[in-house]
Structure formats: C-alpha cells, structure tokens
Design a protein around this motif. Structure first.
Motif, mmCIF file in Angstrom:
data_model
loop_
_atom_site.group_PDB
_atom_site.id
_atom_site.type_symbol
_atom_site.label_atom_id
_atom_site.label_comp_id
_atom_site.label_asym_id
_atom_site.label_seq_id
_atom_site.Cartn_x
_atom_site.Cartn_y
_atom_site.Cartn_z
ATOM 1 N N SER A 35 0.838 -1.200 0.000
ATOM 2 C CA SER A 35 0.000 0.000 0.000
ATOM 3 C C SER A 35 0.873 1.250 0.000
ATOM 4 N N LEU A 38 -0.034 7.253 2.757
ATOM 5 C CA LEU A 38 -0.711 8.497 2.389
ATOM 6 C C LEU A 38 -1.604 8.954 3.542
ATOM 7 N N ARG A 41 -5.528 10.873 3.419
ATOM 8 C CA ARG A 41 -5.907 10.855 2.005
ATOM 9 C C ARG A 41 -7.250 11.558 1.828
ATOM 10 N N ASP A 245 -4.673 6.011 -4.370
ATOM 11 C CA ASP A 245 -3.623 6.525 -3.484
ATOM 12 C C ASP A 245 -2.392 6.943 -4.279
ATOM 13 N N TRP A 249 -1.043 10.700 -4.249
ATOM 14 C CA TRP A 249 0.335 10.926 -3.794
ATOM 15 C C TRP A 249 1.126 11.686 -4.852
#
Length: 582
Positions: A35, A38, A41, A245, A249
């Motif tokens: 994963s 983040l 998020r 994500d 990011w």
C-alpha cells in the motif's frame, strides 16, 4: 512440494489435499502489492462533479489487441465514429510501428479529415528512429499530442532493459530532448507532449515522480502550455483504492503541478478498470484514455462508454453522445470483428431486459408511474437510466421466459398491443404463459404471447356460441333477447336487468344453461378513428354442478361495438369455465 526461483528468492509452492483434490496455496507464489503511505488521504471524501477530457485509444491500443487489425478504411470509419460521438482527443496510431499505421495518418492529413476542434495523438517509444518517423507522419496536422513512453517498473528494468533507474531516466529524457528539437520541423503544428511511465502502477511511486519531473524539466511546460503526464495502470495488480492513493500521492508531491494534466490509462486485468478510473478521477486526474466497450490487450482497457454513462446516471454531462448506442455498437463490431457481450453494462442486448417475475412487476409499475409523472427525476426500479437516453425502446425492457411473472406479461400486452389487463387477469394469464414457456424451454417473443392471449380468450368457439343478441328498454330496465347454441343445441333466451350484461347473465342462469355470477367488468378502446375497436374483460364466478365449488374465470372479446364486446366476453368466460370443468 516444489520450489522455484521468483525474484531471485527461493520460495515454496505449498499444496494441500481437500476432498480428494490437490490444490495450490498461492501465498508463497504471489505477494500482495504494498500500500501507499498516504496520511489523511482526500479522495475518499470527493465526488466526480465534472467530466474529464476523454481520449479514445481505439485506433491504437484497441487496434493492436485485435486478432485481425483494422484496415485503413476500417480505421477511417472508426475515426469518423469517434468524432461523431464527441471525442476531442483521439490517439490515431503508432506511425513507426507499421506502414498501415503510417498510411492511415497520412490519409487523415491528405483528405483533411480531422476537424479543427479535434486533437489527434500519436504514440512512440523513446527511440530516435521511431520518434523521427513519427514526426514525418504528422506533417500537415494542426494539433498533435506526441505520446512518448518507456517502461519503468522493477521487473521491466531488470528483465527487459537490464538498466538501473538512472538508465531508465536517461531513455525518457533523451526522447524528450529529441521531440523538443523536432518541434521546429513542423511549424504549422501545435505540439503537446504526453509522457507515460509505462507500468506506473507497478513502479515505485517516488521513482515514477522522479522520471516524470526529469521529463518536465526538459520540456518546460507552463500553466497555459501544459504537459500531459499519463499514469497507466498497464496491468492491474491491486484494488482500485491503491491506484487512487498512487494518483493522489503523485499529485500532492509533484513540482509545478499547475503545469501538468494528470491522465489515467487503466486496464482491466482484475475486472475493476471502471472503478479504478473513477477513483483515479476522485484522486485528482482530469483526463481519461480508454476504448469503446473496453477493447484492449488481455482483458481490455477501461470501457469509456461505461464510465461516461455512469456519470450520465449521476446527472453529469459527459460531453459524449451515446444517444444511439446500438448504431455505435454496430460500427464497432463491424470494424473490429469483436462482439459486445449481451450483459455488457449499458451496451449489451440484455442489460435493460428483465425475465424475473418480481423484477418485471416492479418495472411495469415504475414505468407506469414515470409516464404519469410526465418527467422529473428518474426512479424506475431495476433501471438505473432511462433506456431511451441511449436509443433503446421500452418494448425491449421486459422479455418472457419460464422465470417471468404476471407483471412482465402484462407489460408486453400493454406496450406492444395496447391491452390493459385487469390486475386479477394478469395473474390468470401469467399462469397460462408460464405453462407455455415451461413447455418451450425458450424465451417467448411478444407475438407468441399475443397469440396465446387470442387463443385463450378471444378465439374460443365452444361450447357456448352467441348467435344473436338484441336489447331494448322496457319499464326502466333493459330487456335482452338472445339466441345461444350450446354444444350445437340452440336456445332462445330472454330476461331483464339493469343493463345488457346483467340481463344476459340472468337469461343464461334462468334458462339453467349455466350457474355463475358476475364479479367484474372493464373495457377500453384499442384504436382511435372510425374503425376503433374496444375490448371488454369480464370476470365470472362459476359453480360446478358436480362438486358444488366455485371458481373465477376471465373472458375477453374485441368488437367495434362495446355492448357486443361485453356480451361476447361473458361467452368467452363461460367457455373457459367449461374447459376447466366448472
């Protein structure tokens, strides 16, 4: 147990036996994708509120996945279709890959087939000879996106290129420099650079950012002349939230964010291409590459039709025109030799079709309420959008087989033939159709249902036959005189009642030709004009002389004279009761 080398590490493939079967346990052969770190998020709390810029890649990414690639003429036909649908960006090919690709692009140029408001896109690997050939192909075009790509994932770096990260960055930057130099050779053409770190989703996120910023530093985009950074999920390897994500990011950490358009290019290996694209838009992307109906390598690209119509269902204007989706599907199938599956969302032949009885009943009631409301918010059970929005007719919504119920049968009779069956009659006739469907084992087309109705109710000719019928007013009542034959024997009847039907029912009972009472009566017109016909529906309750039990039966009749239709519907009900043994 067996062992094999994966990523230079010895791992074991564990097998277990269960119910006599040997089964591979995948835990030691595959690994979950990590994963993204983040914190806080933002994308889960966002909604899609505007349509992205759409770029069709049917003519390249879609075409390369076909067993038989499209000819130049087929590609021209597909290009015209994409323009008609409303795509403003269309990837037209890989001109250095084959002569057909090159010739097709030159046809577009020489025949001036690209509208002024459409930007075409050409794709090339980061190799000097391929880039130069690409620029030869686009001479004369007004607006072109030059799409440069090179693979960046660890596996590609190790297995395909044998290079470290610096070597992969060098491939991208050398290609960018050459493209920037060659812009001057096509002064009549407005060039936009698109860069794709191929296998972005499989690449370390910080390295994806590093290589993209290296390209940006050379190209020097501005907020008014942006670069397109296309971040592909070339192979799906995780759930859609992981890709979202990655996109968020990237958007958070990129320098000069206002000088770049973040674009998505998702495939469908895990069957989540649409979800991945939608979450990617929520994460900050504003552009989507995909194909009509999801054609593409392996399990395909994202299906732009689905993504766009998902927006339509939410009340958003996608800026793409799928109001005649069936004709779009025809062109697509003829050009690609691919078939759109029957259950493909929105486009499939059966996606608005209900066979289940409970679904049919809910749809029938929802459609009736919608028509009565004369517009407003669409709220019909089981139909997420109005089929008319994509050029479908309501007649195709409900189709009948052995799983169908009374609601579906009633809907077919009403929409196809104008028969408004009373609710209790829907149950009765639904059972007739279920028996017929069970016997055939197949779907029943509307014509078969209509024929079954005519056979069951209208065309019955015995044992009761009405030979003659007259009425007149006598002392405030209606007196009827009728001749009825029963099993060939003629009977003359006469009785009075509060109306023609009441008088006729009394006449039949008093003559002891039948033992029944009237339960309900409805009628309506079938057509308008001088030749208008009416249909009457009568429900009777008949008593069996043998068992002294009562049963209800419907009858129906069609006549230009409504009084005669009502009398003949009584005869129809009696004939049906006799067949049933009442």
């Amino acid at each position: 147990m067996t062992s094999q080398n994966i990523d230079n590490a010895q791992v074991e493939q564990v097998t277990v036996r269960s119910q006599g079967q040997t089964r591979l346990v995948p835990g030691n052969k595959y690994r979950p994708f990590p994963s993204i770190e983040l914190p806080e998020r933002q994308w889960p709390s966002r909604s899609i509120t505007t349509a992205p810029t759409w770029c069709s890649v049917d003519l390249r990414d879609g075409n390369q996945a076909l067993p038989t690639p499209m000819s130049v003429e087929e590609k021209l036909r597909m290009f015209d279709l994409l323009v008609k649908v409303g795509f403003k960006e269309i990837e037209i090919g890989f001109p250095s890959a084959s002569q057909i690709e090159y010739d097709f692009i030159r046809r577009l140029v020489d025949e001036n087939r690209v509208p002024d408001d459409v930007t075409v896109q050409v794709i090339t690997q980061s190799r000097e000879d391929l880039i130069r050939r690409t620029f030869e192909s686009i001479r004369g075009l007004k607006k072109v996106i030059v799409h440069l790509y090179n693979s960046t994932s660890p596996a590609q770096r190790r297995l395909v290129f044998g290079l470290d990260k610096a070597g992969i960055v060098d491939i991208a930057t050398r290609g960018t420099k050459l493209i920037k130099e060659l812009v001057a050779t096509v002064p009549e053409t407005e060039i936009t650079l698109q860069y794709s770190p191929e296998s972005f989703a499989l690449t370390e996120i910080d390295f994806s950012l590093e290589i993209c910023e290296a390209v940006v530093d050379i190209w020097q985009p501005t907020p008014t002349n942006k670069i397109i950074l296309n971040l592909p999920e070339t192979v799906q390897i995780a759930t859609p939230n992981v890709y979202a994500d990655q996109i968020e990011w990237f958007c958070r950490h990129m320098r000069d964010r206002n000088s770049a358009i973040i674009s998505l290019h998702t495939h469908n290996d895990r069957g989540t291409g649409v979800a991945t694209t939608e979450l990617g838009l929520m994460a900050g992307a504003t552009r989507v590459e995909g194909t009509l109906f999801g054609n593409g390598e392996r399990t395909g690209n994202v299906d732009i039709v689905v993504v766009a119509l998902n927006m339509h269902m939410q009340g958003l204007d996608s800026h793409l025109d799928f109001s005649d989706l069936d004709s779009i599907r025809v062109v697509y199938e003829e050009c690609t030799r691919m078939q759109v599956p029957m259950r493909q969302p929105y486009a499939g032949e059966l996606v608005f079709t209900a066979f289940s009885g409970s679904h049919q009943d809910a749809i029938q009631k929802g459609m009736a309420a919608w028509e009565e409301s004369e517009g407003g918010i669409w709220d019909v059970p089981y139909l997420p959008i109005d089929p008319k929005d994509i050029g479908r007719s309501y007649e195709a919504i409900i189709r009948i087989n052995s799983q169908s119920g009374k609601g579906g049968v009633a809907y077919i009779m009403e929409t196809e033939y104008g028969f408004h069956l009373p609710k209790p009659m829907r149950v009765e006739f639904g059972k007739v159709i279920n028996v017929l469907a069970d016997a055939s084992g197949e779907e029943l087309p509307p014509q078969k249902i209509y024929e079954a109705f005519m056979h069951e109710y209208i065309d019955r000719n015995g044992p009761f036959v009405l030979e003659e019928f007259h009425t007149e007013k006598v002392s405030g009542e209606v007196e009827c005189r009728a001749h009825v034959s029963v099993n060939g024997a003629m009977h003359e009847l006469q009785a009075r009642g509060n109306g023609p039907i009441d008088a006729f029912v009394r006449a039949l009972n008093e003559a002891q030709l039948a033992n029944f009472s009237l339960l309900s009566y409805t009628e309506h017109s079938l057509k308008h004009g001088s030749d208008a016909q009416a249909i009457a529906y009568i429900q009777i309750e008949a008593t069996s002389n043998e068992t002294n039990t009562t049963s209800a039966f419907f009858g129906a009749a069609i006549e230009t004279n409504i009084e005669m239709a009502s009398i003949k519907s009584v005869i129809s009900a009696l004939n049906r009761s006799q067949v049933a043994g009442a």
